[in-house]
Design a protein around this motif. Sequence first.
Motif, PDB file in Angstrom:
ATOM      1  N   MET A  43       0.724  -1.237  -0.053  1.00  0.00           N
ATOM      2  CA  MET A  43       0.072  -0.092   0.081  1.00  0.00           C
ATOM      3  C   MET A  43       0.850   1.286   0.025  1.00  0.00           C
ATOM      4  N   ALA A  44       1.973   1.046   0.689  1.00  0.00           N
ATOM      5  CA  ALA A  44       2.862   2.330   0.664  1.00  0.00           C
ATOM      6  C   ALA A  44       3.389   2.561  -0.653  1.00  0.00           C
ATOM      7  N   GLU A  45       3.575   1.739  -1.325  1.00  0.00           N
ATOM      8  CA  GLU A  45       3.942   2.055  -2.869  1.00  0.00           C
ATOM      9  C   GLU A  45       3.784   0.867  -3.713  1.00  0.00           C
ATOM     10  N   PRO A  46       2.285   0.885  -4.196  1.00  0.00           N
ATOM     11  CA  PRO A  46       1.839  -0.131  -4.992  1.00  0.00           C
ATOM     12  C   PRO A  46       2.562  -0.221  -6.132  1.00  0.00           C
ATOM     13  N   GLN A  47       3.431   0.684  -6.829  1.00  0.00           N
ATOM     14  CA  GLN A  47       4.098   0.762  -8.168  1.00  0.00           C
ATOM     15  C   GLN A  47       5.401   0.304  -8.053  1.00  0.00           C
ATOM     16  N   ALA A  48       6.038  -0.272  -6.692  1.00  0.00           N
ATOM     17  CA  ALA A  48       7.326  -0.668  -6.438  1.00  0.00           C
ATOM     18  C   ALA A  48       7.722  -1.871  -7.556  1.00  0.00           C
ATOM     19  N   LYS A  49       6.769  -2.932  -7.631  1.00  0.00           N
ATOM     20  CA  LYS A  49       7.329  -3.913  -8.599  1.00  0.00           C
ATOM     21  C   LYS A  49       7.512  -3.345 -10.061  1.00  0.00           C
ATOM     22  N   GLN A  50       6.528  -2.697 -10.700  1.00  0.00           N
ATOM     23  CA  GLN A  50       6.636  -2.086 -11.822  1.00  0.00           C
ATOM     24  C   GLN A  50       7.712  -1.160 -12.046  1.00  0.00           C
ATOM     25  N   ARG A  51       8.227  -0.276 -10.851  1.00  0.00           N
ATOM     26  CA  ARG A  51       9.413   0.661 -10.746  1.00  0.00           C
ATOM     27  C   ARG A  51      10.437  -0.395 -10.862  1.00  0.00           C
ATOM     28  N   PHE A  52      10.655  -1.284 -10.348  1.00  0.00           N
ATOM     29  CA  PHE A  52      11.684  -2.449 -10.399  1.00  0.00           C
ATOM     30  C   PHE A  52      11.983  -2.860 -11.699  1.00  0.00           C
ATOM     31  N   ASN A  53      11.058  -3.277 -12.357  1.00  0.00           N
ATOM     32  CA  ASN A  53      10.842  -3.907 -13.790  1.00  0.00           C
ATOM     33  C   ASN A  53      11.273  -3.050 -14.603  1.00  0.00           C
ATOM     34  N   LEU A  54      10.930  -1.675 -14.466  1.00  0.00           N
ATOM     35  CA  LEU A  54      11.362  -0.690 -15.381  1.00  0.00           C
ATOM     36  C   LEU A  54      12.713  -0.309 -15.310  1.00  0.00           C
ATOM     37  N   GLY A  55      13.249  -0.248 -13.956  1.00  0.00           N
ATOM     38  CA  GLY A  55      14.805  -0.069 -13.904  1.00  0.00           C
ATOM     39  C   GLY A  55      15.396  -0.962 -14.292  1.00  0.00           C
ATOM     40  N   VAL A  56      15.083  -2.485 -14.138  1.00  0.00           N
ATOM     41  CA  VAL A  56      15.883  -3.633 -14.895  1.00  0.00           C
ATOM     42  C   VAL A  56      15.917  -3.396 -16.506  1.00  0.00           C
ATOM     43  N   GLY A  57      14.952  -2.956 -16.887  1.00  0.00           N
ATOM     44  CA  GLY A  57      14.712  -2.627 -18.435  1.00  0.00           C
ATOM     45  C   GLY A  57      15.683  -1.640 -18.888  1.00  0.00           C
ATOM     46  N   VAL A  58      15.780  -0.400 -18.224  1.00  0.00           N
ATOM     47  CA  VAL A  58      16.381   0.544 -18.613  1.00  0.00           C
ATOM     48  C   VAL A  58      17.958   0.110 -18.510  1.00  0.00           C
ATOM     49  N   MET A  59      18.239  -0.608 -17.386  1.00  0.00           N
ATOM     50  CA  MET A  59      19.813  -0.975 -17.515  1.00  0.00           C
ATOM     51  C   MET A  59      20.347  -1.904 -18.356  1.00  0.00           C
ATOM     52  N   LEU A  60      19.349  -2.540 -19.027  1.00  0.00           N
ATOM     53  CA  LEU A  60      19.408  -3.786 -20.147  1.00  0.00           C
ATOM     54  C   LEU A  60      19.744  -2.965 -21.275  1.00  0.00           C
ATOM     55  N   PHE A  61      18.751  -1.789 -21.532  1.00  0.00           N
ATOM     56  CA  PHE A  61      18.832  -1.114 -22.621  1.00  0.00           C
ATOM     57  C   PHE A  61      20.019  -0.199 -22.882  1.00  0.00           C
TER      58      PHE A  61
END
Length: 252
Positions: free
Chosen positions: A214-232
């Motif tokens: 509840m404190a950060e519902p988008q935490a998983k999406q944020r993490f996945n986005l970060g991994v995608g950006v690093m791979l790019f």
Amino acid sequence: MKKIIASLLTALSLSAFASGGGVAWDRFPTEKMSDLASLQNGAKIFANYCLNCHSAAFHRYNRLQEIGLSKEQIKDNLMFTTDKVGEQMKAAIDAKEAKAWFGATPPDLTLVARSRADGSKGTGADYLYTLWRSYYRDETKATGWDNLVFPSIGMPHVLWELQGERKPMFEERMSHGKPEHVFSGKWEVVKAGKLSAQEYDNAVGDLVAYLTWMAEPQAKQRFNLGVGVMLFLLVFSVFAWRLNAAYWKDVK
């Protein structure tokens, strides 16, 4: 009615969720964050035991669909103060009345899991997980309860029917040449609750998982986005390196 009265007493102290205490924090089982059943059960516990006095005003009921609950399930099982799924999760008690009755407004819990982190002890989830498993009966306190993590805590043990009553066991140790009573890490069961010790720990883990989500519902999406950006960036670096080599190959 008894459960509601016990929940109302949580308004007695705004410091109920403050970090503190001398005992080590237990590690919150982080695998629950990826378990929808745990998050759903945590939402149910939150609605039944916490939402009577504490709001989560920065969170709306319809966001619970993100953890796999349908609108019908939300309406039938989790909504007690409104009939609109798009409404904020507000406490059953009126904030002005609570302040007039108890002298303080119960704190909002939307971000409590993020606000209680301590770099030397652990995360906010670790703190909450330990807090709700460290209550013991103390008739000398106004609420009848105390807590090892937060001594003289103002919030009573609203989950006591589930856990039962326990007594911490202390052992004597020498500190700076003087005897000192230190928590041994063991508990004596005074009165059994509705759940076994393992079941209660699991329930608390579910509740903390929900509060963390509840404190950060988008935490998983944020993490996945970060991994995608690093791979790019990694792939782009290879192309940039080869382009640079091709551009300067004829330069002497």
